[in-house]
Design a protein around this motif. Structure first.
Motif, PDB file in Angstrom:
ATOM      1  N   ALA A  21      15.024  -0.352 -11.070  1.00  0.00           N
ATOM      2  CA  ALA A  21      16.200  -0.825 -11.502  1.00  0.00           C
ATOM      3  C   ALA A  21      16.265  -2.463 -12.352  1.00  0.00           C
ATOM      4  CB  ALA A  21      17.152  -1.203 -10.318  1.00  0.00           C
ATOM      5  N   ASP A  22      15.026  -2.721 -12.629  1.00  0.00           N
ATOM      6  CA  ASP A  22      14.789  -4.380 -13.119  1.00  0.00           C
ATOM      7  C   ASP A  22      14.744  -3.962 -14.557  1.00  0.00           C
ATOM      8  OD1 ASP A  22      14.280  -6.769 -13.902  1.00  0.00           O
ATOM      9  OD2 ASP A  22      12.509  -6.969 -12.592  1.00  0.00           O
ATOM     10  N   PRO A  23      15.825  -4.566 -15.199  1.00  0.00           N
ATOM     11  CA  PRO A  23      15.866  -4.403 -16.723  1.00  0.00           C
ATOM     12  C   PRO A  23      14.761  -5.117 -17.526  1.00  0.00           C
ATOM     13  CG  PRO A  23      17.395  -5.899 -15.835  1.00  0.00           C
ATOM     14  CD  PRO A  23      17.057  -5.537 -14.904  1.00  0.00           C
ATOM     15  N   GLY A  24      14.060  -6.117 -16.849  1.00  0.00           N
ATOM     16  CA  GLY A  24      12.837  -6.684 -17.332  1.00  0.00           C
ATOM     17  C   GLY A  24      11.561  -5.853 -17.212  1.00  0.00           C
ATOM     18  N   LEU A  25      11.525  -4.603 -16.668  1.00  0.00           N
ATOM     19  CA  LEU A  25      10.256  -3.654 -16.437  1.00  0.00           C
ATOM     20  C   LEU A  25       9.649  -3.373 -17.660  1.00  0.00           C
ATOM     21  CD1 LEU A  25       8.816  -2.142 -14.127  1.00  0.00           C
ATOM     22  CD2 LEU A  25      10.393  -0.229 -14.649  1.00  0.00           C
ATOM     23  N   PRO A  33       0.904  -1.280  -0.010  1.00  0.00           N
ATOM     24  CA  PRO A  33      -0.080   0.133  -0.110  1.00  0.00           C
ATOM     25  C   PRO A  33       0.726   1.181   0.057  1.00  0.00           C
ATOM     26  CG  PRO A  33      -0.663  -1.439   1.505  1.00  0.00           C
ATOM     27  CD  PRO A  33       0.748  -2.128   1.014  1.00  0.00           C
ATOM     28  N   VAL A  34       0.246   2.244  -0.752  1.00  0.00           N
ATOM     29  CA  VAL A  34       1.080   3.582  -0.735  1.00  0.00           C
ATOM     30  C   VAL A  34       1.634   4.129   0.589  1.00  0.00           C
ATOM     31  CG1 VAL A  34       0.293   4.106  -3.042  1.00  0.00           C
ATOM     32  CG2 VAL A  34      -0.777   5.060  -0.912  1.00  0.00           C
ATOM     33  N   TRP A  35       0.832   3.885   1.757  1.00  0.00           N
ATOM     34  CA  TRP A  35       1.222   4.544   2.905  1.00  0.00           C
ATOM     35  C   TRP A  35       2.231   3.674   3.710  1.00  0.00           C
ATOM     36  CZ3 TRP A  35      -3.910   3.026   1.884  1.00  0.00           C
ATOM     37  CH2 TRP A  35      -4.365   1.922   2.241  1.00  0.00           C
ATOM     38  N   VAL A  36       2.452   2.678   3.389  1.00  0.00           N
ATOM     39  CA  VAL A  36       3.605   1.789   4.083  1.00  0.00           C
ATOM     40  C   VAL A  36       5.030   2.171   3.428  1.00  0.00           C
ATOM     41  CG1 VAL A  36       4.483  -0.545   4.956  1.00  0.00           C
ATOM     42  CG2 VAL A  36       2.058  -0.196   4.237  1.00  0.00           C
ATOM     43  N   GLU A  37       5.660   3.238   3.937  1.00  0.00           N
ATOM     44  CA  GLU A  37       6.773   4.018   3.352  1.00  0.00           C
ATOM     45  C   GLU A  37       7.994   3.096   3.178  1.00  0.00           C
ATOM     46  OE1 GLU A  37       7.752   7.756   5.267  1.00  0.00           O
ATOM     47  OE2 GLU A  37       5.518   8.291   4.962  1.00  0.00           O
ATOM     48  N   GLU A  38       8.509   2.337   4.126  1.00  0.00           N
ATOM     49  CA  GLU A  38       9.566   1.710   3.997  1.00  0.00           C
ATOM     50  C   GLU A  38       9.549   0.563   3.005  1.00  0.00           C
ATOM     51  OE1 GLU A  38       7.240  -0.104   7.778  1.00  0.00           O
ATOM     52  OE2 GLU A  38       7.625   1.941   6.579  1.00  0.00           O
ATOM     53  N   HIS A  39       8.424   0.017   2.981  1.00  0.00           N
ATOM     54  CA  HIS A  39       8.148  -1.223   2.118  1.00  0.00           C
ATOM     55  C   HIS A  39       8.029  -0.514   0.596  1.00  0.00           C
ATOM     56  CE1 HIS A  39       6.579  -4.162   5.199  1.00  0.00           C
ATOM     57  NE2 HIS A  39       7.788  -3.957   5.314  1.00  0.00           N
ATOM     58  N   VAL A  40       7.397   0.633   0.396  1.00  0.00           N
ATOM     59  CA  VAL A  40       7.287   1.350  -0.720  1.00  0.00           C
ATOM     60  C   VAL A  40       8.497   1.568  -1.542  1.00  0.00           C
ATOM     61  CG1 VAL A  40       6.584   3.761  -1.982  1.00  0.00           C
ATOM     62  CG2 VAL A  40       4.903   2.300  -0.348  1.00  0.00           C
ATOM     63  N   GLU A  41       9.486   2.353  -0.659  1.00  0.00           N
ATOM     64  CA  GLU A  41      10.799   2.714  -1.048  1.00  0.00           C
ATOM     65  C   GLU A  41      11.662   1.428  -1.546  1.00  0.00           C
ATOM     66  OE1 GLU A  41      13.709   5.171  -1.970  1.00  0.00           O
ATOM     67  OE2 GLU A  41      11.566   5.730  -1.396  1.00  0.00           O
ATOM     68  N   ARG A  42      11.499   0.429  -0.782  1.00  0.00           N
ATOM     69  CA  ARG A  42      12.210  -0.920  -1.390  1.00  0.00           C
ATOM     70  C   ARG A  42      11.669  -1.566  -2.544  1.00  0.00           C
ATOM     71  NH1 ARG A  42      10.977  -4.190   2.732  1.00  0.00           N
ATOM     72  NH2 ARG A  42      12.389  -3.149   4.079  1.00  0.00           N
ATOM     73  N   PHE A  43      10.327  -1.396  -2.595  1.00  0.00           N
ATOM     74  CA  PHE A  43       9.483  -1.811  -4.218  1.00  0.00           C
ATOM     75  C   PHE A  43      10.057  -1.052  -5.143  1.00  0.00           C
ATOM     76  CE2 PHE A  43       5.835  -2.146  -6.853  1.00  0.00           C
ATOM     77  CZ  PHE A  43       5.926  -3.501  -7.138  1.00  0.00           C
ATOM     78  N   LEU A  44       9.878   0.073  -4.986  1.00  0.00           N
ATOM     79  CA  LEU A  44      10.230   1.049  -6.144  1.00  0.00           C
ATOM     80  C   LEU A  44      11.862   1.139  -6.520  1.00  0.00           C
ATOM     81  CD1 LEU A  44       8.371   4.416  -5.005  1.00  0.00           C
ATOM     82  CD2 LEU A  44       7.651   2.807  -6.708  1.00  0.00           C
TER      83      LEU A  44
END
Length: 479
Positions: free
Chosen positions: A382-386, A366-377
């Protein structure tokens, strides 16, 4: 006489040894035992030579005699003696027969003579509970059955054993994961007959407990907590051993299902399942082509591996591959293993599809879970398969990425090529074999194996049909 009794009477007549067969087998056993006693006496070794197993208990099946000769040594005899001089004496006592050295907890000798298997096994003469090896219990098992199984029930034991063999649930070895002969004997004693065992099995549920000697009388929950198994049959000669420990849940339930079906619709097929000849290659190709699923096979050579070790490695690997492929996005429908236990091994994996969409949707936090959001983004930008994103969908971050492994065969070939597949769960000894060479075949390619592996075509056909023989002859109507 009802239908059940008629079938049982007919089957029992076919599987009960005739006097001439008894005479032949017992004469062979006594001859070997006599020579062994003489050799031990000449060696200056005090030991008791005994006949054990189904032959000693008179519960063996015609044409399937095993001569189990046990030599009970004093507890002060070192196990090293079993590996050296004992084997030499056993070979001398069985001179003229074809020998194979087997290894369980300690070595023993297996011989073949006129289609009869002879095992010469060392053990220790100790009191119950003071076991120095697993085989020490066997003489006590024999004595218990001989004292508690009346002659009138020996035929019932034979029927239960043949029934178990017919449905594929007989044998405590890892390959089968089923019911041992001793377990069959205990069940007949407990329930009082073959049909009574079948009826009793219908009442089994996970944690079913049978305690013939009453070791846990009044403490049944304590026994269930101690053994923690779906079927518990406490060994009458050892309160800390579950005789049913080797029985896999699948084989317990297979027996229950077959028992129910036999009681409703008795048939000889439960005891003597039809054995069709090898299937034609075109028949197998047609079945594979029309199946609608994806069947993959991993083939490797497994020379020199003991059967129980091999099957332990096979089942461990199949469990791991089911999980690994599942995490990669593939839906695993079934798995199975085949081996001739000498040279060849095949792992079968059936998937709903071996091909997945090239793009996969990954739903983030969820957008409000800041620490997990930062890691996900950070990870996905950086994924070349994006392919697309990250973007917000509902309350969560989402991306579309190229799937790393859209083809199951490529996934397996790549990973098996690296350290024999250890990183995806291939068991260590099997991984060593894979490192030396393997094939991954898909669909109709499996027919290639049928031409070079004796026994594999029949196994493959049975796997594809997937229905026990005792259901095959039953007529079905849509209801």
């Amino acid at each position: 006489m009802g239908a059940h009794e008629e079938i049982c009477s007919r089957v029992l007549k076919a599987i009960t040894p005739k006097p001439e067969e008894r005479q032949k087998v017992m004469s062979m056993a006594e001859s070997i035992m006599g020579r062994l006693r003489d050799l031990l006496e000449a060696e200056g070794v005090k030991a008791e030579v005994r006949l054990e197993g189904s032959l000693a208990k008179d519960t063996w099946l015609s044409g399937e005699a095993d001569v189990d000769i046990f030599v009970r040594f004093r507890p002060d005899v070192p196990k090293e003696f079993f590996k050296t001089r004992f084997l030499e004496l056993a070979k001398e006592a069985t001179k003229g027969l074809r020998h194979v050295e087997r290894y369980a907890e300690h070595p023993y000798l297996e011989c073949l003579a006129d289609g009869v298997r002879v095992n010469v096994v060392p053990c220790y003469d100790v009191r119950p509970g003071g076991w120095l090896s697993a085989t020490d219990r066997t003489p006590y098992h024999t004595d218990f059955i001989k004292a508690n199984l009346p002659d009138r029930l020996k035929g019932d034991v034979r029927l239960l054993k043949k029934f178990m063999k017919g449905i594929g649930a007989y044998g405590a070895e890892i390959k089968v994961g089923g019911f041992s002969g001793y377990l069959c004997e205990l069940l007949v004693i407990y329930y009082g007959g073959f049909l009574e065992v079948l009826k009793g099995a219908l009442r089994w549920r996970k944690g079913a407990l049978i305690d013939l000697a009453g070791h846990y009388e009044g403490r049944e929950e304590e026994a269930r907590e101690f053994f923690r198994h779906h079927l518990i049959v406490v060994d009458p000669v050892d309160p800390f051993r579950n005789v049913a420990a080797p029985v896999r849940l699948e084989k317990m339930c297979l027996f229950m299902a077959a028992a129910r079906e036999f009681l409703l619709r008795p048939s000889d097929a439960f005891f003597f399942p039809p054995k069709p000849g090898p299937p034609a290659l075109q028949e197998l190709r047609g079945m594979l082509r029309a199946r609608g699923t994806s069947l993959l096979a991993i083939y490797t050579r497994v020379e020199g591996m003991a059967p129980d070790v091999l099957w332990g490695q096979v089942f461990r690997t199949l469990r791991a591959l089911r999980g690994t492929l599942g995490r990669a996005g593939f839906e695993v429908l079934r798995t199975a293993g085949w081996s001739d236990e000498q040279e060849h091994c095949v792992l079968l994996i059936e998937l709903a599809s071996s091909r997945l969409p090239p793009v996969v949707k990954k739903v983030g936090p969820p957008v409000w879970v800041e620490e997990h959001v930062e890691r996900f983004l950070r990870k996905n930008m950086a994924d070349p398969g994006l392919v697309s994103g990250p973007y917000v969908e509902g309350d969560r971050w989402v991306v579309l990425v190229k799937r790393k492994w859209p083809y199951a065969k490529e996934f397996l070939v790549k990973n098996l090529s690296e350290q024999g597949g250890r990183q995806i769960g291939v068991a260590p000894l099997l991984a060593k074999c894979v490192e030396e060479g393997f094939q991954v075949l898909e669909g109709e390619e499996l027919a290639e194996l049928c031409g070079k592996l004796k026994g594999f075509p029949e196994f493959l056909r049975d796997f594809l049909v997937g229905r026990p023989a005792w259901l095959a002859g039953r007529s079905w109507e849509a209801g």
